[in-house]
Design a protein around this motif. Structure first.
Motif, PDB file in Angstrom:
ATOM      1  N   GLU A 173       0.865  -1.190   0.000  1.00 43.66           N
ATOM      2  CA  GLU A 173       0.000   0.000   0.000  1.00 43.66           C
ATOM      3  C   GLU A 173       0.898   1.235   0.000  1.00 43.66           C
ATOM      4  N   GLU A 174       0.606   2.174  -0.893  1.00 48.11           N
ATOM      5  CA  GLU A 174       1.372   3.424  -0.948  1.00 48.11           C
ATOM      6  C   GLU A 174       0.431   4.617  -0.818  1.00 48.11           C
ATOM      7  N   GLU A 175       0.860   5.604  -0.027  1.00 48.51           N
ATOM      8  CA  GLU A 175       0.095   6.844   0.175  1.00 48.51           C
ATOM      9  C   GLU A 175       0.828   7.988  -0.520  1.00 48.51           C
ATOM     10  N   PHE A 176       0.134   8.662  -1.438  1.00 48.28           N
ATOM     11  CA  PHE A 176       0.761   9.692  -2.252  1.00 48.28           C
ATOM     12  C   PHE A 176       0.219  11.088  -1.941  1.00 48.28           C
ATOM     13  N   GLN A 177       1.086  12.065  -2.134  1.00 51.13           N
ATOM     14  CA  GLN A 177       0.693  13.473  -2.059  1.00 51.13           C
ATOM     15  C   GLN A 177       0.064  13.893  -3.386  1.00 51.13           C
ATOM     16  N   ILE A 206       1.244  13.169   6.946  1.00 48.29           N
ATOM     17  CA  ILE A 206       2.370  12.297   6.607  1.00 48.29           C
ATOM     18  C   ILE A 206       1.893  11.183   5.685  1.00 48.29           C
ATOM     19  N   PHE A 207       2.853  10.594   4.971  1.00 49.50           N
ATOM     20  CA  PHE A 207       2.546   9.631   3.919  1.00 49.50           C
ATOM     21  C   PHE A 207       3.496   8.446   4.084  1.00 49.50           C
ATOM     22  N   GLY A 208       2.975   7.234   3.969  1.00 47.22           N
ATOM     23  CA  GLY A 208       3.809   6.066   4.216  1.00 47.22           C
ATOM     24  C   GLY A 208       3.605   4.961   3.196  1.00 47.22           C
ATOM     25  N   VAL A 209       4.289   3.863   3.428  1.00 52.41           N
ATOM     26  CA  VAL A 209       4.118   2.654   2.636  1.00 52.41           C
ATOM     27  C   VAL A 209       3.983   1.499   3.619  1.00 52.41           C
ATOM     28  N   HIS A 210       3.062   0.597   3.348  1.00 51.62           N
ATOM     29  CA  HIS A 210       2.847  -0.578   4.190  1.00 51.62           C
ATOM     30  C   HIS A 210       3.044  -1.829   3.342  1.00 51.62           C
ATOM     31  N   VAL A 211       3.787  -2.771   3.881  1.00 50.95           N
ATOM     32  CA  VAL A 211       4.055  -4.014   3.175  1.00 50.95           C
ATOM     33  C   VAL A 211       3.463  -5.173   3.970  1.00 50.95           C
ATOM     34  N   HIS A 212       2.600  -5.950   3.319  1.00 53.29           N
ATOM     35  CA  HIS A 212       2.001  -7.146   3.928  1.00 53.29           C
ATOM     36  C   HIS A 212       2.716  -8.385   3.405  1.00 53.29           C
ATOM     37  N   VAL A 213       3.100  -9.270   4.322  1.00 50.06           N
ATOM     38  CA  VAL A 213       3.653 -10.568   3.945  1.00 50.06           C
ATOM     39  C   VAL A 213       2.798 -11.646   4.610  1.00 50.06           C
ATOM     40  N   ALA A 214       2.330 -12.590   3.825  1.00 48.89           N
ATOM     41  CA  ALA A 214       1.423 -13.613   4.346  1.00 48.89           C
ATOM     42  C   ALA A 214       2.136 -14.539   5.328  1.00 48.89           C
ATOM     43  N   VAL A 215       1.518 -14.717   6.491  1.00 48.43           N
ATOM     44  CA  VAL A 215       1.936 -15.725   7.474  1.00 48.43           C
ATOM     45  C   VAL A 215       0.636 -16.297   8.018  1.00 48.43           C
ATOM     46  N   SER A 216       0.243 -17.447   7.517  1.00 41.90           N
ATOM     47  CA  SER A 216      -1.111 -17.949   7.791  1.00 41.90           C
ATOM     48  C   SER A 216      -1.280 -18.446   9.223  1.00 41.90           C
ATOM     49  N   ASP A 217      -0.245 -19.027   9.802  1.00 40.25           N
ATOM     50  CA  ASP A 217      -0.354 -19.580  11.154  1.00 40.25           C
ATOM     51  C   ASP A 217      -0.263 -18.453  12.193  1.00 40.25           C
ATOM     52  N   ILE A 238       6.761   0.590   9.331  1.00 36.29           N
ATOM     53  CA  ILE A 238       7.752   1.525   9.869  1.00 36.29           C
ATOM     54  C   ILE A 238       8.280   2.506   8.830  1.00 36.29           C
ATOM     55  N   CYS A 239       8.218   2.163   7.556  1.00 40.03           N
ATOM     56  CA  CYS A 239       8.990   2.892   6.546  1.00 40.03           C
ATOM     57  C   CYS A 239       8.350   4.199   6.104  1.00 40.03           C
ATOM     58  N   ASP A 240       9.220   5.173   5.808  1.00 39.09           N
ATOM     59  CA  ASP A 240       8.825   6.284   4.950  1.00 39.09           C
ATOM     60  C   ASP A 240       8.533   5.700   3.568  1.00 39.09           C
ATOM     61  N   ILE A 241       7.748   6.430   2.782  1.00 40.23           N
ATOM     62  CA  ILE A 241       7.514   5.953   1.417  1.00 40.23           C
ATOM     63  C   ILE A 241       8.706   6.362   0.544  1.00 40.23           C
ATOM     64  N   PRO A 242       9.372   5.403  -0.080  1.00 44.19           N
ATOM     65  CA  PRO A 242      10.452   5.760  -1.005  1.00 44.19           C
ATOM     66  C   PRO A 242       9.875   6.507  -2.209  1.00 44.19           C
TER      67      PRO A 242
END
Length: 374
Positions: free
Chosen positions: A12-16, A126-137, A234-238
């Motif tokens: 997910e990316e949030e843009f200005q 503020i604007f960020g980026v979120h990264v989801h990684v699947a962990v089913s358990d 945690i990340c700023d959006i590159p």
């Protein structure tokens, strides 16, 4: 099934939304959303501030699919914005626009948030980026979160893109982190003994009317309460899409590597939140130019050295994940610097001209993004 196929991705990316003439933020998300919904459906949505627009990929089987999806999304919303005489920018703060001049999006969720948090919510420009990684358990999700916390400052240092705030050089590489810290339930999470302990914490907050559900827990990494994922926040959006892809691939590799270690009964040492928080501050302040604490050796080490150690740590899972090329782009970031470094360089070279900083951000947001997408 190959065990590495389970680590699907979402970004997910949030843009200005920026006026290319004044370089100011423009509260025009509604004009972009109408056509955007027709083209992208649920992949596009508003955020609390009307000068922000968020896009998110679908569930991506691998990092190449994520690149294709996120690049196409950048292309589409850029095209929609340009129809209205606007541009989009990937950067975690605007160099000079004021939060007090931004309009709040007219939605019940955001009205409730502003009612609860007042100026803390209104000033969240503020604007960020979120990264989801699947962990089913569920249990594995918590185990991996506990260990992955140690690496969060390393990755933050690679993504800094918010050195300016309200026209000032803040002296920090990620001022966004300091703005977001005003929200409750943020920063590095505590260590949890089990998923049940985590769930009991969430249930208690719901019971005591602190939150409606787990989406109101805004930690730097969290088990998502609606998707079977670990969400890295945690990340700023590159600014460059190549950097976003490298970071997403690195988070996926960290999850996969920790999963493999747990399967072999080889744990990764769990560090106290208070020590990881020290490293987060250093990443916020200095980005790639600083020193982080090697908590195992108990000494300061250049952040770039620790990031290279991280790359060595995940190396054996890159080929099974098919992400070696994407993760190796981290070396480019270490050599070239982050968006914050680019912004500060332009600011210094132009005698403090923040308009030129915005122009550079507009240009770099489009680097390696397709120009025609529909």
């Amino acid at each position: 099934m190959n065990i590495f196929e389970q680590f699907t991705l979402g970004i997910e990316e949030e843009f200005q939304i920026v006026d290319p003439e004044t370089r100011e933020l423009r509260s025009h998300v509604s004009e972009i959303l109408e056509e955007g919904k027709l083209l992208l459906g649920e992949k596009i949505k508003p955020e609390m501030i009307q000068s922000m627009i968020e896009v998110g990929t679908g569930v991506c089987a691998n990092i190449q699919e994520a690149r294709e999806d996120i690049s196409k999304l950048r292309c589409i919303i850029t095209s929609l914005a340009r129809k209205k005489g606007l541009e989009i920018v990937a950067g975690s703060t605007h160099p000079f626009s004021k939060w007090s001049e931004q309009e709040i999006y007219d939605g019940d969720r955001y009205k409730l948030l502003v009612d609860e948090l007042q100026m803390v919510a209104r000033s969240l420009l503020i604007f960020g980026v979120h990264v989801h990684v699947a962990v089913s358990d569920l249990e594995r999700r918590i185990q991996i979160m506990n260990a992955a916390r140690y690496f969060l400052p390393h990755v933050l240092a690679m993504t800094t893109s918010s050195p300016f705030w309200l026209g000032f050089n803040t002296g920090l590489k990620s001022y966004r982190c300091e703005v977001f810290k005003k929200f409750p339930r943020t920063d590095i999470p505590d260590h949890f003994e089990s998923f049940q302990q985590y769930q009991s914490y969430v249930d208690l907050l719901v019971k005591m009317n602190c939150i409606q559900d787990g989406t109101k827990i805004w930690w730097d990494v969290r088990p998502h309460c609606k998707f079977p994922t670990l969400e890295f926040r945690i990340c700023d959006i590159p600014t460059r899409v190549d950097d976003t892809i490298a970071v997403a691939a690195l988070f996926q590799a960290i999850v996969a590597k920790l999963h493999v270690l747990i399967d072999k009964n080889l744990g990764f040492r769990i560090y106290h939140r208070r020590l990881i928080q020290e490293n987060k501050w250093r990443a916020i302040r200095y980005g790639l130019d600083g020193m982080l604490l090697d908590l195992g050796k108990q000494k300061e080490v250049p952040v770039k050295d620790l990031i290279r150690e991280l790359l060595d740590f995940v190396d054996d899972v890159l080929d099974p994940l098919g992400s070696r090329k994407e993760v190796e782009h981290v070396h480019t970031i270490l050599d070239r610097g982050t968006s914050a470094d680019d912004q500060l360089r332009v600011w210094e070279e132009t005698g403090g001209d923040l308009n030129k900083v915005v122009d550079m951000l507009i240009q770099n947001t489009q680097e390696n993004v397709p120009q025609h997408c529909f």
